[in-house]
Design an enzyme around this catalytic site. Sequence first.
Site, short mmCIF file in Angstrom:
data_model
loop_
_atom_site.label_atom_id
_atom_site.label_comp_id
_atom_site.label_asym_id
_atom_site.label_seq_id
_atom_site.Cartn_x
_atom_site.Cartn_y
_atom_site.Cartn_z
N TRP A 1 6.20 -4.95 -14.41
CA TRP A 1 7.49 -4.35 -14.75
C TRP A 1 7.86 -4.50 -16.22
O TRP A 1 8.81 -3.88 -16.68
CB TRP A 1 8.60 -4.96 -13.89
CG TRP A 1 8.52 -6.45 -13.74
CD1 TRP A 1 7.92 -7.14 -12.73
CD2 TRP A 1 9.05 -7.45 -14.62
NE1 TRP A 1 8.04 -8.50 -12.92
CE2 TRP A 1 8.74 -8.71 -14.07
CE3 TRP A 1 9.77 -7.40 -15.82
CZ2 TRP A 1 9.10 -9.92 -14.69
CZ3 TRP A 1 10.13 -8.60 -16.44
CH2 TRP A 1 9.81 -9.84 -15.87
N ASN A 2 7.15 -5.31 -16.99
CA ASN A 2 7.61 -5.57 -18.35
C ASN A 2 7.21 -4.48 -19.35
O ASN A 2 7.90 -4.25 -20.34
CB ASN A 2 7.12 -6.93 -18.84
CG ASN A 2 5.61 -7.04 -18.83
OD1 ASN A 2 4.94 -6.60 -17.90
ND2 ASN A 2 5.06 -7.64 -19.86
N LYS B 1 -0.58 1.70 -9.25
CA LYS B 1 0.73 1.36 -8.72
C LYS B 1 1.48 0.53 -9.76
O LYS B 1 0.97 -0.48 -10.24
CB LYS B 1 0.65 0.55 -7.43
CG LYS B 1 2.02 0.31 -6.78
CD LYS B 1 2.01 -0.85 -5.82
CE LYS B 1 2.11 -2.19 -6.49
NZ LYS B 1 3.47 -2.49 -7.03
N GLY C 1 -0.43 -9.07 -14.30
CA GLY C 1 0.65 -9.67 -13.54
C GLY C 1 0.57 -11.18 -13.54
O GLY C 1 0.04 -11.79 -14.48
N SER C 2 1.07 -11.78 -12.49
CA SER C 2 1.18 -13.24 -12.42
C SER C 2 -0.16 -13.90 -12.12
O SER C 2 -1.08 -13.27 -11.59
CB SER C 2 2.19 -13.63 -11.34
OG SER C 2 1.67 -13.36 -10.05
N GLU D 1 -5.26 -9.60 -16.50
CA GLU D 1 -4.43 -9.99 -17.65
C GLU D 1 -3.22 -10.68 -17.05
O GLU D 1 -2.34 -10.04 -16.49
CB GLU D 1 -4.06 -8.76 -18.48
CG GLU D 1 -3.60 -9.11 -19.88
CD GLU D 1 -2.12 -9.48 -19.93
OE1 GLU D 1 -1.84 -10.71 -19.93
OE2 GLU D 1 -1.29 -8.59 -19.96
N LEU D 2 -3.17 -12.02 -17.21
CA LEU D 2 -2.20 -12.82 -16.47
C LEU D 2 -1.16 -13.43 -17.41
O LEU D 2 -0.82 -12.84 -18.43
CB LEU D 2 -2.94 -13.88 -15.66
CG LEU D 2 -4.07 -13.33 -14.77
CD1 LEU D 2 -4.79 -14.44 -14.03
CD2 LEU D 2 -3.56 -12.27 -13.81
N CYS E 1 3.58 -10.84 -22.15
CA CYS E 1 2.66 -11.96 -21.90
C CYS E 1 2.31 -12.72 -23.17
O CYS E 1 1.97 -13.90 -23.11
CB CYS E 1 1.39 -11.44 -21.23
SG CYS E 1 1.70 -10.61 -19.66
N GLU F 1 5.24 -20.65 -17.82
CA GLU F 1 5.65 -19.40 -18.48
C GLU F 1 7.11 -19.12 -18.15
O GLU F 1 7.47 -18.94 -17.00
CB GLU F 1 4.77 -18.24 -18.02
CG GLU F 1 5.08 -16.94 -18.73
CD GLU F 1 4.16 -15.80 -18.31
OE1 GLU F 1 3.68 -15.08 -19.19
OE2 GLU F 1 3.92 -15.66 -17.10
#
Length: 513
Positions: free
Chosen positions: A149-150, A173, A224-225, A246-247, A280, A378
Amino acid sequence: MSLYEPIESTDSRRHLQLRSPVTLETTGELICASREDVAAAINRARAAQPAWAATSMKERSAIVERALKIVLAKQDQIIDTVVEETGKARTDAMSMEIFSVADQLCYYAKNAEKFLKPHKRKVHGLLGLMKQLRIVYKPLGVVGLITPWNGPFVLVMNQACQAVLAGNTVVAKGSEVTPYSAKLAEDIFREAGLPEGVLQVLLGDGETGAAIVRGGVDKVSFTGSVATGRKVAMASAEQLIPCTLELGGNDAMIVCADADLDRAADGAWVGSCMNTGHYCCGTERIYVVKEVYDEFLKLVLEKGKALRQGSQHGWDEDVGAVFWDRQMAIIEAHVEDARAKGASILMGGRRNPDLAGLYYEPTVITEVDNSMDIMVLETFGPVLCIQKVDSEEEALQLANDSEFGLNGNVWTQDKEKGYRLAAAIDTGSCSVNDMALSYGIPAAPFGGRKNSGLGQVNGKKGLRGYCHEMPIVIDRFGGKMQNGYPYSTKSAEGMRKLMDLLWVKTPLGKWMS
């Protein structure tokens, strides 16, 4: 009050009610794609992929170039959609979701053919006299793309652009928090001439994303997370398909004694608060050597007084809303944990009492250490955590004392020292005298170390990551096979003499390599 809440429906799909982070008012209803919807989308993508892979790179690049023009023509509509769903400052929306997208589309349209063109590669040694090696980049097939969402528009556009230029089809998605910003990517590429089924952006939640990951795609690209990334990695491993992850991050900033402190203070604010701190590569830990600590802190506090917050400022807003109520809860918990453990809150440290939505005041915290959640986890919010250190060596040690390793930045007027410190940080990438820029430079491969991810995206490497790099070995002259049957003592002795000649008695083998 959650920004999305399940609501009753008359069909089998999950329905969510959406709210604005700026006003907390209802903005609409999201109907989540079901497992059956995902399967149908993947089937369409699978059917469309061979014809799409057969198109020329010039045709694909032309579509991307048209998409670039559409993005620029519709930038106000895109910004409005992104701001409505996220509450980010409009300038952040323009820089991240428009400028960055345009730059990346331009870069890949121009360079994809060069990066993916079949080419010859030298074969070393004696074998090179007899064999020719060619490398062909073949698309993997159907790519599953899950984005957060960022950066709801840019992260779909950038990765989808690379995947389709490589000849793949994509089932994507976006987040349930920002579904319609993500959906814009499909609309724009379809308007640019992308054939039906090549890029499909589904609306949905975590269950929809899980169905894509487990739905029979040929690669997963996930942002995401860490927790969800581990699940994606496990699902990919079980299916023996590649994935890029990519976390999260907890990036460090090192301020040396010879830094331009005015610029460094600006960099601290932008690095920590751009996109409301929701990126991130956001700066989350600032280590300042003791010789300049007081002056740096003074400058930070002075500059912080001028920051503006709230949609009433329009294009003059500096720090927008927190995009998601769940993230607000994390920010508040981390700040309160630091406060309870002895940190000093010199600015902010609370929700903005003058605004109705999810606004957290730009915050400055000192007297922090690694006993506090805010220094080891984080936070993903508009918070500056500043720690005094005795030396650059201590700063480097603390920067590396983290389970994360996505990005970082070093501030010094000695560029060579900056380079050495940056290279010594155990992180995916690093900037010198600027906040994290690597994702915004398309030529730079982007990815994290440790818990910050797996693999790299962007640049030549990222584009080729959507392909199988296939070596084809071609015999030059034909004739009898030198290593063919029947084997014999004579042929084995001949091989032994050849090895002696190449690597023991003469430097011939080294010369031919």
